[in-house]
Design a protein around this motif. Structure first.
Motif, PDB file in Angstrom:
ATOM      1  N   ILE A   1       0.819  -1.209   0.000  1.00  0.00           N
ATOM      2  CA  ILE A   1       0.000   0.000   0.000  1.00  0.00           C
ATOM      3  C   ILE A   1       0.857   1.264   0.000  1.00  0.00           C
ATOM      4  N   TYR A   2       2.062   1.188   0.614  1.00  0.00           N
ATOM      5  CA  TYR A   2       2.928   2.362   0.650  1.00  0.00           C
ATOM      6  C   TYR A   2       3.559   2.647  -0.714  1.00  0.00           C
TER       7      TYR A   2
ATOM      8  N   ARG B   1      -1.132  10.892   2.255  1.00  0.00           N
ATOM      9  CA  ARG B   1      -0.400  11.241   3.471  1.00  0.00           C
ATOM     10  C   ARG B   1      -0.111  10.006   4.306  1.00  0.00           C
ATOM     11  N   LYS B   2       1.021  10.029   5.006  1.00  0.00           N
ATOM     12  CA  LYS B   2       1.512   8.868   5.741  1.00  0.00           C
ATOM     13  C   LYS B   2       0.520   8.437   6.815  1.00  0.00           C
ATOM     14  N   ARG B   3      -0.096   9.380   7.475  1.00  0.00           N
ATOM     15  CA  ARG B   3      -1.044   9.031   8.532  1.00  0.00           C
ATOM     16  C   ARG B   3      -2.173   8.185   7.986  1.00  0.00           C
TER      17      ARG B   3
ATOM     18  N   ARG C   1       8.182   4.701  -1.158  1.00  0.00           N
ATOM     19  CA  ARG C   1       7.593   6.027  -1.028  1.00  0.00           C
ATOM     20  C   ARG C   1       8.594   6.942  -0.351  1.00  0.00           C
ATOM     21  N   LEU C   2       8.830   8.104  -0.936  1.00  0.00           N
ATOM     22  CA  LEU C   2       9.770   9.065  -0.361  1.00  0.00           C
ATOM     23  C   LEU C   2       9.175   9.700   0.890  1.00  0.00           C
ATOM     24  N   PRO C   3       9.992   9.949   1.911  1.00  0.00           N
ATOM     25  CA  PRO C   3       9.492  10.579   3.134  1.00  0.00           C
ATOM     26  C   PRO C   3       9.086  12.028   2.894  1.00  0.00           C
ATOM     27  N   ARG C   4       8.148  12.491   3.701  1.00  0.00           N
ATOM     28  CA  ARG C   4       7.686  13.874   3.627  1.00  0.00           C
ATOM     29  C   ARG C   4       7.819  14.518   5.003  1.00  0.00           C
TER      30      ARG C   4
ATOM     31  N   THR D   1      -2.523  13.891  14.995  1.00  0.00           N
ATOM     32  CA  THR D   1      -2.613  15.173  15.690  1.00  0.00           C
ATOM     33  C   THR D   1      -3.596  16.035  14.930  1.00  0.00           C
ATOM     34  N   PRO D   2      -4.207  17.059  15.568  1.00  0.00           N
ATOM     35  CA  PRO D   2      -5.224  17.867  14.924  1.00  0.00           C
ATOM     36  C   PRO D   2      -4.766  18.507  13.624  1.00  0.00           C
ATOM     37  N   ARG D   3      -3.477  18.859  13.493  1.00  0.00           N
ATOM     38  CA  ARG D   3      -3.036  19.560  12.283  1.00  0.00           C
ATOM     39  C   ARG D   3      -3.106  18.640  11.070  1.00  0.00           C
ATOM     40  N   ASN D   4      -3.099  17.304  11.289  1.00  0.00           N
ATOM     41  CA  ASN D   4      -3.144  16.380  10.187  1.00  0.00           C
ATOM     42  C   ASN D   4      -4.547  15.812   9.951  1.00  0.00           C
ATOM     43  N   GLN D   5      -5.509  16.252  10.746  1.00  0.00           N
ATOM     44  CA  GLN D   5      -6.862  15.749  10.595  1.00  0.00           C
ATOM     45  C   GLN D   5      -7.461  16.213   9.275  1.00  0.00           C
TER      46      GLN D   5
END
Length: 263
Positions: A92-93, A100-102, A248-251, A259-263
């Motif tokens: 899947i990766y 997004r990774k999350r 997959r390259l890291p970001r 965390t809320p910023r990634n919601q």
């Protein structure tokens, strides 16, 4: 450096501009779509063949009222869960590299959860079919059962350890990075073990249940084709997951999960 490119390049001292502008091995995706497409086609073909085998030669599906038919859930569920879904969970990766990774972690964990669910159904079916048979059939005496149960236990340990390590917000990024090679290695090892167990189980079933197996019977040939499709599917899956250029390259946001910023 190309404009607006989202990833950083590792520049070696003395490198020329052509070398700097050339993508690294991890960015080369030539052949990926071809190999992944063939893998999925072979996987679908493999599942269809198992369905044909069960429906046309093994009498179909049943449950506890007919232990012989209940057994037929075992090869179907184990291949579907511990081989086909397992492979797609690992890949899947690579197939969803722009997500997004999350979200990828949640999808990966969800696929593996369904894989575990199908595996549990397959295990219940085989133990029931042995215990309810007349007379009862002994459990866990064959090499197939030993390899299979080892693969299942390894899969469960991987699922629990991976879920804690990569989804729990309190784990430090350097600890995740340290555990990642271990997770990848044992995840791949468990998948290879599952393929080996399926091949042993097919061979065992062919010798015990197909009376004219040595006469190149239709059922025997079908079982052999299923076995070859397992080998091809497993080989392609391991090839794709082991190629650094397909990673997959890291970001920058990858280290911040749940965390809320990634919601």
């Amino acid at each position: 450096m190309p404009p607006n490119y989202p990833y950083e390049y590792a520049v070696l001292p003395g490198a020329t501009m052509d070398q700097i502008n050339e993508p690294s091995d991890a960015e080369r995706l030539e052949g990926f779509n071809f190999f992944f497409g063939i893998t999925e086609v072979v996987g679908a073909f493999m599942i269809i063949l198992i369905g044909v085998w069960i429906g046309n030669f093994r009498g179909g599906l049943g449950w506890t009222s007919n232990p012989k038919l209940e057994f037929n859930w075992h090869p179907l569920m184990m291949v579907l869960g511990l081989v086909f879904l397992y492979s797609n969970g690992m890949l899947i990766y690579r197939t969803q590299r722009n997500v997004r990774k999350r979200r990828l972690k949640l999808i990966h964990g969800g696929i593996m959860m369904f894989s575990l669910l199908f595996t549990i159904i397959g295990l219940i079916a085989v133990f029931d079919s042995h215990n309810l048979a007349t007379p009862p059939i002994p459990n866990m005496y064959s090499l197939h059962s030993w390899v299979g149960l080892t693969s299942v236990l390894l899969f469960c340990c991987q699922w629990v350890a991976g879920g804690f390590s990569f989804l729990f917000p309190g784990i430090q990024p350097h600890l995740r990075a340290a555990y990642m090679p271990v997770h990848i290695y044992f995840g791949t090892a468990g998948f290879i073990g599952a393929i080996a167990s399926c091949l042993l189980g097919l061979n065992e079933k062919a010798f015990f249940a197909i009376k004219d197996y040595s006469q190149f019977s239709n059922e025997g040939i079908l079982v052999n084709i299923i076995g070859m499709s397992l080998i091809i599917f497993g080989g392609l899956s391991v090839y794709i997951v082991s190629q650094n250029r397909y990673k997959r390259l890291p970001r920058p946001e990858d280290d911040v999960l749940l965390t809320p910023r990634n919601q």
